[in-house]
Design a protein around this motif. Sequence first.
Motif, PDB file in Angstrom:
ATOM      1  N   GLU A 196      -3.288  10.446  44.123  1.00 17.64           N
ATOM      2  CA  GLU A 196      -2.748   9.759  45.293  1.00 17.64           C
ATOM      3  C   GLU A 196      -3.494  10.236  46.546  1.00 17.64           C
ATOM      4  O   GLU A 196      -3.497  11.418  46.855  1.00 17.64           O
ATOM      5  N   GLY A 197      -4.186   9.319  47.235  1.00 17.36           N
ATOM      6  CA  GLY A 197      -4.875   9.701  48.468  1.00 17.36           C
ATOM      7  C   GLY A 197      -6.271  10.271  48.270  1.00 17.36           C
ATOM      8  O   GLY A 197      -6.929  10.640  49.232  1.00 17.36           O
ATOM      9  N   ILE A 198      -6.722  10.357  47.014  1.00 21.35           N
ATOM     10  CA  ILE A 198      -8.069  10.896  46.768  1.00 21.35           C
ATOM     11  C   ILE A 198      -8.899   9.897  45.948  1.00 21.35           C
ATOM     12  O   ILE A 198      -8.538   9.553  44.831  1.00 21.35           O
ATOM     13  N   LEU A 199     -10.001   9.437  46.538  1.00 20.22           N
ATOM     14  CA  LEU A 199     -10.891   8.502  45.848  1.00 20.22           C
ATOM     15  C   LEU A 199     -12.170   9.214  45.439  1.00 20.22           C
ATOM     16  O   LEU A 199     -12.590  10.160  46.104  1.00 20.22           O
ATOM     17  N   ALA A 200     -12.792   8.735  44.343  1.00 22.67           N
ATOM     18  CA  ALA A 200     -14.105   9.261  43.991  1.00 22.67           C
ATOM     19  C   ALA A 200     -15.048   8.099  43.715  1.00 22.67           C
ATOM     20  O   ALA A 200     -14.647   7.063  43.183  1.00 22.67           O
ATOM     21  N   LEU A 201     -16.293   8.295  44.110  1.00 18.37           N
ATOM     22  CA  LEU A 201     -17.326   7.296  43.842  1.00 18.37           C
ATOM     23  C   LEU A 201     -18.444   7.989  43.083  1.00 18.37           C
ATOM     24  O   LEU A 201     -19.283   8.654  43.690  1.00 18.37           O
ATOM     25  N   PRO A 202     -18.420   7.877  41.740  1.00 18.96           N
ATOM     26  CA  PRO A 202     -19.510   8.500  40.981  1.00 18.96           C
ATOM     27  C   PRO A 202     -20.714   7.556  40.973  1.00 18.96           C
ATOM     28  O   PRO A 202     -20.632   6.449  40.455  1.00 18.96           O
ATOM     29  N   ASP A 239     -15.442  21.059  41.853  1.00 18.24           N
ATOM     30  CA  ASP A 239     -15.298  21.836  43.088  1.00 18.24           C
ATOM     31  C   ASP A 239     -14.807  20.955  44.221  1.00 18.24           C
ATOM     32  O   ASP A 239     -13.934  21.330  45.010  1.00 18.24           O
ATOM     33  N   ALA A 240     -15.398  19.769  44.270  1.00 17.23           N
ATOM     34  CA  ALA A 240     -15.037  18.836  45.335  1.00 17.23           C
ATOM     35  C   ALA A 240     -13.577  18.427  45.210  1.00 17.23           C
ATOM     36  O   ALA A 240     -12.853  18.331  46.203  1.00 17.23           O
ATOM     37  N   PHE A 241     -13.148  18.219  43.968  1.00 19.04           N
ATOM     38  CA  PHE A 241     -11.757  17.814  43.728  1.00 19.04           C
ATOM     39  C   PHE A 241     -10.796  18.913  44.186  1.00 19.04           C
ATOM     40  O   PHE A 241      -9.754  18.634  44.789  1.00 19.04           O
ATOM     41  N   ALA A 242     -11.177  20.164  43.915  1.00 18.22           N
ATOM     42  CA  ALA A 242     -10.331  21.284  44.336  1.00 18.22           C
ATOM     43  C   ALA A 242     -10.166  21.283  45.860  1.00 18.22           C
ATOM     44  O   ALA A 242      -9.064  21.464  46.379  1.00 18.22           O
ATOM     45  N   ILE A 243     -11.270  21.050  46.559  1.00 15.98           N
ATOM     46  CA  ILE A 243     -11.218  20.992  48.027  1.00 15.98           C
ATOM     47  C   ILE A 243     -10.336  19.825  48.474  1.00 15.98           C
ATOM     48  O   ILE A 243      -9.518  19.949  49.390  1.00 15.98           O
ATOM     49  N   ALA A 244     -10.494  18.702  47.797  1.00 12.09           N
ATOM     50  CA  ALA A 244      -9.734  17.506  48.160  1.00 12.09           C
ATOM     51  C   ALA A 244      -8.236  17.756  48.007  1.00 12.09           C
ATOM     52  O   ALA A 244      -7.440  17.388  48.875  1.00 12.09           O
ATOM     53  N   LEU A 245      -7.855  18.431  46.904  1.00 15.02           N
ATOM     54  CA  LEU A 245      -6.442  18.743  46.683  1.00 15.02           C
ATOM     55  C   LEU A 245      -5.919  19.641  47.801  1.00 15.02           C
ATOM     56  O   LEU A 245      -4.830  19.442  48.327  1.00 15.02           O
TER      57      LEU A 245
END
Lengths: 290, 133, 129
Positions: A171-177, A269-275
């Motif tokens: 929720e609130g976090i998007l990713a563009l691989p 790592d990026a996901f951890a920061i995003a959380l």
Amino acid sequence: MSLSSTSKIADLLEKNETELLRNWLTELEASGLRRDDLMRSTELNQQCHEFLRMFRSAAQHENFSDVQAPEWGSVRQLLTDISRDRAQQGFTSSEVATFIFSFKKPLFDQLKRELAQQNDLLVESIWTVTDVLDQLGLWTTEVFQQAREKVILRQQQELLELSTPVVKLWEGILALPMIGTLDSARTQVVMETLLQQIVETGSQVVIIDITGVPTVDTLVAQYLLKTVEAARLMGTDCIISGIRPQIAQTIVHLGLDLSGVITKATLADAFAIALKKRQLTIVSKASQSV
Amino acid sequence: MPILETITILDSADIVRVRQKVRSQTVALGFGLVDQTKIVTAASEIARNTLDYGGGGSVTLEVLESAHRVGLRLTFTDQGAGIANIELALQNGYTTGSGLGLGLGGAKRLMHEFEITSEVGKGTCVTTVRWRQ
Amino acid sequence: MERIPILQMGQFLLVTIQVDMHDRLALALQDDLTDRIVKTSASGVLIDISSLEIVDSFIGRVLGNIATVSQLLGTETVIVGMQPAIAITLVELGLSLSGVRTAANIDAGMRLLQISLGAPFHGGLDANP
Ligand SMILES: Nc1ncnc2c1ncn2[C@@H]1O[C@H](COP(=O)(O)OP(=O)(O)OP(=O)(O)O)[C@@H](O)[C@H]1O
Ligand SMILES: [Mg+2]
């Protein structure tokens, strides 16, 4: 070309319009161009009729054998419209050219009948008409080709949008691989799609993961940074993850300023920061029950 | 090529009018939303210069159409002081007024074609085109 | 002359810009907001531009000025709801509004203000026991 042959042709077109039209349509049908699956026959009739009318008025001018002359403007416009339509409808280029070429036989037949006694004039007239119809046929295929290219381009674009999925990680976090070589056209489409998705999903954090991108050029690197800036204006934080050493060097080499951008080695790592930015933590069940 | 209309630019309400007319023409020509916004913004920038530095003037909207593509051309003219050094005026941050000096260079970046002709004491003409992609 | 309305919501001021502003209207908003910040000692300002269709360098500059002035008066300003097409255009124009805080919508803007005021905040997913 003598004036007499031109005026003869104009004359003949005028006198025998109905018959020419009928024979032409028969010819078209025989050649298989009447594709009822792709277009209605009334539409074809209409187009033939209109072509004949314009062809006749063009034949009344001295510039008859030069289809680029202004007198041919309306004929060219008509053929342009017809070619474009057919490109959309799914005809092939030879089917489109046949539209013009199939008019030769009815016209030659008519000329033969009219000029049976005047061999020289007959040969000259046929030569003139062939020349003109060939030019028009070529014009048609050219326009058709361009229209086809446009259709293909549009399809590629659509494919492009499909092939770069924006995924919602949380929720609130998007990713563009991003995967594969980025050219500037693709990057632009992808970035615009991403920004649109941010609005639609109301996301506060976006991760652009370029692990799957081997190299970037100046323009693409700039687009990436512009996207980060645009996202910030919309109130969304961007994290770029998976920058390969080679790309890092490109960025340094280009003197691009990444100071305002959060970068991480991996998507995880990026996901951890995003959380963290979303004030969320992941807690293991075991430690929770202690 | 068909000229759509000419709009006079004499006060700041006219700049809003220019934005609205340019917007509706880009919509009619089938430009996408991002392209529309770019053209309208560029028009707003140049119109404001026409007003502030050119002492007012006008803009003409034209449709460009060929077998391959469709575009919108905007031509701004004024009889103001003119620009002595066009290259300098295009630079980011250069201003002789109280602006940020972004308008002219920014408008150029937002459009596909951009041309300035100017004569000191006579006036300025900015012609710019964006093609539909 | 017409003016953009300024609403007060508790300790915050809220401005929703819905019309294409001409230059004088934008400048009037800047003045009005400064007045209201002083009068109300509001602790935050939210400017909602989600229905704006264009921000050029003039309006961009006014937004930037509002943020700077409010900061000098001890008040945070957050610009919320900028549309993607406008964001892309502003970046291309070279106007990145780097001193201005931004948020996706009024809710997010409000949360941002609350955090910077040091107030505790609660909300669905953000609740962090
Ligand atoms: N129509 C014009 N006539 C005369 N001078 C002009 C005209 N347009 C631009 N200029 C000159 O070019 C300079 C740069 O213009 P530009 O639009 O880039 O910046 P600005 O208008 O000063 O600031 P901004 O547009 O960022 O608010 C202006 O300051 C002015 O000196
Ligand atoms: Mg300007």
